[in-house]
Design a protein around this motif. Structure first.
Motif, PDB file in Angstrom:
ATOM      1  N   GLY A  76       0.810  -1.202   0.000  1.00 45.03           N
ATOM      2  CA  GLY A  76       0.000   0.000   0.000  1.00 45.03           C
ATOM      3  C   GLY A  76       0.844   1.252   0.000  1.00 45.03           C
ATOM      4  N   GLY A  77       0.257   2.314  -0.497  1.00 41.00           N
ATOM      5  CA  GLY A  77       0.945   3.597  -0.491  1.00 41.00           C
ATOM      6  C   GLY A  77      -0.041   4.710  -0.211  1.00 41.00           C
ATOM      7  N   VAL A  78       0.457   5.765   0.382  1.00 40.14           N
ATOM      8  CA  VAL A  78      -0.364   6.952   0.653  1.00 40.14           C
ATOM      9  C   VAL A  78       0.352   8.154   0.068  1.00 40.14           C
ATOM     10  CG1 VAL A  78      -1.424   8.394   2.439  1.00 40.14           C
ATOM     11  CG2 VAL A  78      -1.034   5.978   2.887  1.00 40.14           C
ATOM     12  N   ASN A  79      -0.384   8.960  -0.642  1.00 39.02           N
ATOM     13  CA  ASN A  79       0.182  10.223  -1.094  1.00 39.02           C
ATOM     14  C   ASN A  79       0.030  11.212   0.060  1.00 39.02           C
ATOM     15  OD1 ASN A  79       0.729  12.696  -2.194  1.00 39.02           O
ATOM     16  ND2 ASN A  79      -0.313  12.290  -4.132  1.00 39.02           N
ATOM     17  N   GLN A  80       1.146  11.527   0.689  1.00 32.05           N
ATOM     18  CA  GLN A  80       1.099  12.391   1.880  1.00 32.05           C
ATOM     19  C   GLN A  80       0.577  13.787   1.550  1.00 32.05           C
ATOM     20  OE1 GLN A  80       1.518  11.096   4.707  1.00 32.05           O
ATOM     21  NE2 GLN A  80       2.706   9.246   4.330  1.00 32.05           N
ATOM     22  N   THR A  81       0.688  14.189   0.299  1.00 33.50           N
ATOM     23  CA  THR A  81       0.245  15.528  -0.083  1.00 33.50           C
ATOM     24  C   THR A  81      -1.281  15.654  -0.043  1.00 33.50           C
ATOM     25  OG1 THR A  81       2.069  15.407  -1.644  1.00 33.50           O
ATOM     26  CG2 THR A  81       0.650  17.327  -1.812  1.00 33.50           C
ATOM     27  N   CYS A  82      -1.975  14.621  -0.549  1.00 36.02           N
ATOM     28  CA  CYS A  82      -3.442  14.738  -0.670  1.00 36.02           C
ATOM     29  C   CYS A  82      -4.183  13.717   0.178  1.00 36.02           C
ATOM     30  CB  CYS A  82      -3.852  14.540  -2.129  1.00 36.02           C
ATOM     31  SG  CYS A  82      -3.445  12.888  -2.702  1.00 36.02           S
ATOM     32  N   GLY A  83      -3.473  12.701   0.667  1.00 40.72           N
ATOM     33  CA  GLY A  83      -4.120  11.683   1.493  1.00 40.72           C
ATOM     34  C   GLY A  83      -4.683  10.511   0.702  1.00 40.72           C
ATOM     35  N   ASP A  84      -4.587  10.538  -0.614  1.00 36.92           N
ATOM     36  CA  ASP A  84      -5.112   9.422  -1.411  1.00 36.92           C
ATOM     37  C   ASP A  84      -4.286   8.156  -1.172  1.00 36.92           C
ATOM     38  OD1 ASP A  84      -7.231  10.766  -2.621  1.00 36.92           O
ATOM     39  OD2 ASP A  84      -5.937  11.612  -4.167  1.00 36.92           O
ATOM     40  N   GLU A  85      -4.990   7.039  -1.140  1.00 35.35           N
ATOM     41  CA  GLU A  85      -4.344   5.751  -0.839  1.00 35.35           C
ATOM     42  C   GLU A  85      -4.554   4.774  -1.978  1.00 35.35           C
ATOM     43  OE1 GLU A  85      -5.093   5.877   3.988  1.00 35.35           O
ATOM     44  OE2 GLU A  85      -5.989   4.276   2.786  1.00 35.35           O
ATOM     45  N   LEU A  86      -3.594   3.869  -2.131  1.00 29.71           N
ATOM     46  CA  LEU A  86      -3.683   2.887  -3.205  1.00 29.71           C
ATOM     47  C   LEU A  86      -3.050   1.571  -2.763  1.00 29.71           C
ATOM     48  CD1 LEU A  86      -3.340   3.842  -6.839  1.00 29.71           C
ATOM     49  CD2 LEU A  86      -2.097   1.826  -6.140  1.00 29.71           C
ATOM     50  N   GLU A  87      -3.694   0.479  -3.126  1.00 32.14           N
ATOM     51  CA  GLU A  87      -3.151  -0.856  -2.842  1.00 32.14           C
ATOM     52  C   GLU A  87      -2.823  -1.542  -4.153  1.00 32.14           C
ATOM     53  OE1 GLU A  87      -4.601  -3.586   0.643  1.00 32.14           O
ATOM     54  OE2 GLU A  87      -6.290  -2.579  -0.312  1.00 32.14           O
ATOM     55  N   PHE A  88      -1.758  -2.314  -4.160  1.00 32.35           N
ATOM     56  CA  PHE A  88      -1.326  -2.998  -5.386  1.00 32.35           C
ATOM     57  C   PHE A  88      -1.160  -4.482  -5.071  1.00 32.35           C
ATOM     58  CE2 PHE A  88       1.121  -3.847  -9.188  1.00 32.35           C
ATOM     59  CZ  PHE A  88       0.732  -2.846 -10.071  1.00 32.35           C
ATOM     60  N   PHE A  89      -1.688  -5.328  -5.932  1.00 28.70           N
ATOM     61  CA  PHE A  89      -1.648  -6.781  -5.731  1.00 28.70           C
ATOM     62  C   PHE A  89      -0.960  -7.455  -6.917  1.00 28.70           C
ATOM     63  CE2 PHE A  89      -5.440  -5.059  -3.831  1.00 28.70           C
ATOM     64  CZ  PHE A  89      -5.606  -5.730  -2.635  1.00 28.70           C
ATOM     65  N   VAL A  90      -0.188  -8.495  -6.627  1.00 29.02           N
ATOM     66  CA  VAL A  90       0.473  -9.261  -7.696  1.00 29.02           C
ATOM     67  C   VAL A  90       0.353 -10.744  -7.382  1.00 29.02           C
ATOM     68  CG1 VAL A  90       2.706  -9.834  -8.759  1.00 29.02           C
ATOM     69  CG2 VAL A  90       2.159  -7.449  -8.235  1.00 29.02           C
ATOM     70  N   CYS A 124      -6.239  11.130  -8.192  1.00 26.74           N
ATOM     71  CA  CYS A 124      -6.381  11.942  -9.395  1.00 26.74           C
ATOM     72  C   CYS A 124      -6.101  11.111 -10.650  1.00 26.74           C
ATOM     73  CB  CYS A 124      -5.400  13.098  -9.319  1.00 26.74           C
ATOM     74  SG  CYS A 124      -3.702  12.504  -9.256  1.00 26.74           S
ATOM     75  N   ALA A 125      -6.287  11.734 -11.801  1.00 28.42           N
ATOM     76  CA  ALA A 125      -6.103  11.029 -13.078  1.00 28.42           C
ATOM     77  C   ALA A 125      -4.705  10.444 -13.209  1.00 28.42           C
ATOM     78  CB  ALA A 125      -6.378  11.992 -14.231  1.00 28.42           C
ATOM     79  N   GLY A 143       5.433  18.796  -7.998  1.00 27.16           N
ATOM     80  CA  GLY A 143       4.232  18.752  -7.162  1.00 27.16           C
ATOM     81  C   GLY A 143       3.349  17.547  -7.441  1.00 27.16           C
ATOM     82  N   ARG A 144       3.495  16.947  -8.640  1.00 30.33           N
ATOM     83  CA  ARG A 144       2.676  15.797  -8.995  1.00 30.33           C
ATOM     84  C   ARG A 144       3.447  14.484  -8.901  1.00 30.33           C
ATOM     85  NH1 ARG A 144      -2.041  17.156 -11.380  1.00 30.33           N
ATOM     86  NH2 ARG A 144      -2.706  15.291 -10.298  1.00 30.33           N
ATOM     87  N   ALA A 145       4.693  14.555  -8.461  1.00 35.29           N
ATOM     88  CA  ALA A 145       5.506  13.326  -8.406  1.00 35.29           C
ATOM     89  C   ALA A 145       4.869  12.278  -7.496  1.00 35.29           C
ATOM     90  CB  ALA A 145       6.913  13.665  -7.924  1.00 35.29           C
ATOM     91  N   ASN A 146       4.320  12.720  -6.369  1.00 33.34           N
ATOM     92  CA  ASN A 146       3.687  11.770  -5.443  1.00 33.34           C
ATOM     93  C   ASN A 146       2.476  11.097  -6.065  1.00 33.34           C
ATOM     94  OD1 ASN A 146       5.499  12.106  -3.374  1.00 33.34           O
ATOM     95  ND2 ASN A 146       4.340  13.774  -2.416  1.00 33.34           N
ATOM     96  N   CYS A 147       1.794  11.799  -6.968  1.00 36.89           N
ATOM     97  CA  CYS A 147       0.642  11.214  -7.674  1.00 36.89           C
ATOM     98  C   CYS A 147       1.156  10.168  -8.654  1.00 36.89           C
ATOM     99  CB  CYS A 147      -0.105  12.281  -8.459  1.00 36.89           C
ATOM    100  SG  CYS A 147      -0.711  13.652  -7.468  1.00 36.89           S
ATOM    101  N   LEU A 172       2.504   6.952  -6.928  1.00 42.00           N
ATOM    102  CA  LEU A 172       1.712   6.305  -5.870  1.00 42.00           C
ATOM    103  C   LEU A 172       1.640   4.780  -6.062  1.00 42.00           C
ATOM    104  CD1 LEU A 172       0.030   6.668  -3.334  1.00 42.00           C
ATOM    105  CD2 LEU A 172      -1.950   7.203  -4.769  1.00 42.00           C
ATOM    106  N   SER A 173       1.350   4.326  -7.265  1.00 42.60           N
ATOM    107  CA  SER A 173       1.232   2.870  -7.489  1.00 42.60           C
ATOM    108  C   SER A 173       2.607   2.200  -7.398  1.00 42.60           C
ATOM    109  CB  SER A 173       0.594   2.585  -8.842  1.00 42.60           C
ATOM    110  OG  SER A 173       1.271   3.257  -9.875  1.00 42.60           O
ATOM    111  N   TYR A 174       3.631   2.881  -7.891  1.00 46.07           N
ATOM    112  CA  TYR A 174       4.999   2.348  -7.797  1.00 46.07           C
ATOM    113  C   TYR A 174       5.384   2.158  -6.326  1.00 46.07           C
ATOM    114  CZ  TYR A 174      10.076   2.589  -7.668  1.00 46.07           C
ATOM    115  OH  TYR A 174      11.405   2.347  -7.392  1.00 46.07           O
TER     116      TYR A 174
END
Ligand code: FES
Length: 124
Positions: free
Chosen positions: A31-45, A63-64, A104-108, A111-113
């Motif tokens: 899992g990862g969290v973008n500390q800038t906006c709070g968005d979270e993402l989980e990745f499964f393999v 975001c997109a 400013g968008r690097a964290n976006c 996020l999945s990486y």
């Protein structure tokens, strides 16, 4: 592809994300969290019996750029081995997205990486 085509590709992945789902059975989950906006993402393999990625999925909101990046990453990693996954670097994600990513968008963009990297760390 020029930048306009990359932008269209990003919007297409954002509107119709590939592999946006959880895996009940997986080998890697991070899992990862973008500390800038709070968005979270989980990745499964999930690997196949030859040790290559058979399924890669993600869940989360954002975001997109973050959502398209995750969708593209699930496609990109298919067929990769664990060692190949570990060799992925932020530069691969930027090339995949193909547009200029401001600091400013690097964290976006990453996020999945970061979610995948977190899963790989726990896989060891
Ligand atoms: Fe939240 Fe981009 S604004 S991930």
């Amino acid at each position: 592809m020029d930048e306009e085509l990359y932008k269209e590709n990003i919007l297409d992945h954002y509107r119709n994300p590939h592999n946006k789902d959880a895996l009940d059975v997986y080998d890697v989950r991070g899992g990862g969290v973008n500390q800038t906006c709070g968005d979270e993402l989980e990745f499964f393999v999930k690997f196949d019996e030859e040790g290559k990625v058979a399924q890669a999925t993600f869940l989360g909101s954002g975001c997109a750029i973050s959502q398209a990046g995750a969708s593209m990453l699930t496609d990109k990693v298919k067929g990769m081995t664990l060692s190949e996954l570990k060799l992925l670097a932020p530069g691969d994600i930027y090339s995949m997205l193909g547009i200029h990513i401001s600091p400013g968008r690097a964290n976006c963009a990453l996020l999945s990486y970061r979610a995948l990297s977190d899963g790989l760390k726990h896989h060891e």
